[in-house]
Design a protein around this motif. Structure first.
Motif, mmCIF file in Angstrom:
data_model
loop_
_atom_site.group_PDB
_atom_site.id
_atom_site.type_symbol
_atom_site.label_atom_id
_atom_site.label_comp_id
_atom_site.label_asym_id
_atom_site.label_seq_id
_atom_site.Cartn_x
_atom_site.Cartn_y
_atom_site.Cartn_z
ATOM 1 N N GLN A 39 78.071 5.446 -63.954
ATOM 2 C CA GLN A 39 79.401 6.032 -63.752
ATOM 3 C C GLN A 39 79.291 7.100 -62.677
ATOM 4 O OE1 GLN A 39 82.025 6.853 -67.128
ATOM 5 N NE2 GLN A 39 82.260 8.927 -66.348
ATOM 6 N N GLN A 117 82.707 4.324 -67.396
ATOM 7 C CA GLN A 117 81.784 3.649 -68.306
ATOM 8 C C GLN A 117 82.548 2.644 -69.165
ATOM 9 O OE1 GLN A 117 79.302 6.343 -70.507
ATOM 10 N NE2 GLN A 117 78.621 4.754 -71.926
ATOM 11 N N LYS A 140 77.804 1.793 -66.393
ATOM 12 C CA LYS A 140 77.040 2.424 -67.475
ATOM 13 C C LYS A 140 77.198 3.942 -67.402
ATOM 14 C CE LYS A 140 74.960 -1.491 -68.702
ATOM 15 N NZ LYS A 140 75.076 -2.094 -70.021
ATOM 16 N N SER A 141 76.594 4.642 -68.349
ATOM 17 C CA SER A 141 76.650 6.103 -68.316
ATOM 18 C C SER A 141 75.965 6.606 -67.052
ATOM 19 C CB SER A 141 75.975 6.681 -69.556
ATOM 20 O OG SER A 141 74.565 6.558 -69.447
ATOM 21 N N TYR A 144 72.225 6.447 -67.274
ATOM 22 C CA TYR A 144 71.617 5.174 -67.695
ATOM 23 C C TYR A 144 70.376 4.878 -66.864
ATOM 24 C CZ TYR A 144 71.133 0.148 -68.562
ATOM 25 O OH TYR A 144 70.677 -1.103 -68.878
#
Length: 150
Positions: A39, A117, A140-141, A144
């Motif tokens: 993200q 995310q 993703k975060s 990640y």
């Protein structure tokens, strides 16, 4: 009906000739695995990572990446801590081209929207010889870090 039969026969012949050349491993056989985008922390730029695998007997070349989410997507190599923009990357026969954190990577610039995310970003990957691949890249975060090393 005759035209349909002729078309079916032509497609069948094309299929036979294609499978024959693939069996000889005279061309690239490309696939993508492990795509993801952390993200983005900024509103106008994001990074992207993936692995392109070539199971074929011929090298190909990644020539461009585009996405509806960005005004442009650039490709970068990282060597010795220095980042350089590149216009293409070789995809070796029977090998891989890896884009990972701290190494080669994609930069999504001039973001039209900030991916969050849980969303996915559609990416079109274009090669010199093979047809383009369309990939759904999950967001993703921001922290990640895949255990596979991608």
């Amino acid at each position: 009906m005759t035209a349909a039969a002729a078309l079916a026969a032509a497609l069948a012949l094309a299929g036979c000739s294609d499978s024959g050349s693939a069996a000889g491993s005279g061309k690239a056989e490309l696939s993508v695995s492990g795509p993801y985008m952390p993200q983005p922390v900024s509103a106008d730029m994001a990074a992207g990572f993936l692995t392109i695998t070539n199971k074929g007997g011929a090298e190909d070349e990644l020539t461009s990446v585009t996405s509806e989410v960005a005004g442009q997507v650039t490709m970068h190599s990282t060597m010795g801590g220095a980042m350089r923009q590149k216009s293409s990357f070789a995809v070796p026969a029977h090998g891989q081209l890896v884009f990972k954190s701290g190494g080669n990577h994609l930069m999504f610039e001039k973001l039209r929207r900030k991916p969050k995310q849980g969303q996915t970003v559609t990416v079109k990957i274009t090669f010199a010889k093979s047809g383009p691949l369309t990939v759904e890249m999950p967001v993703k975060s921001a922290t990640y870090n895949p255990s596979t090393g991608h």
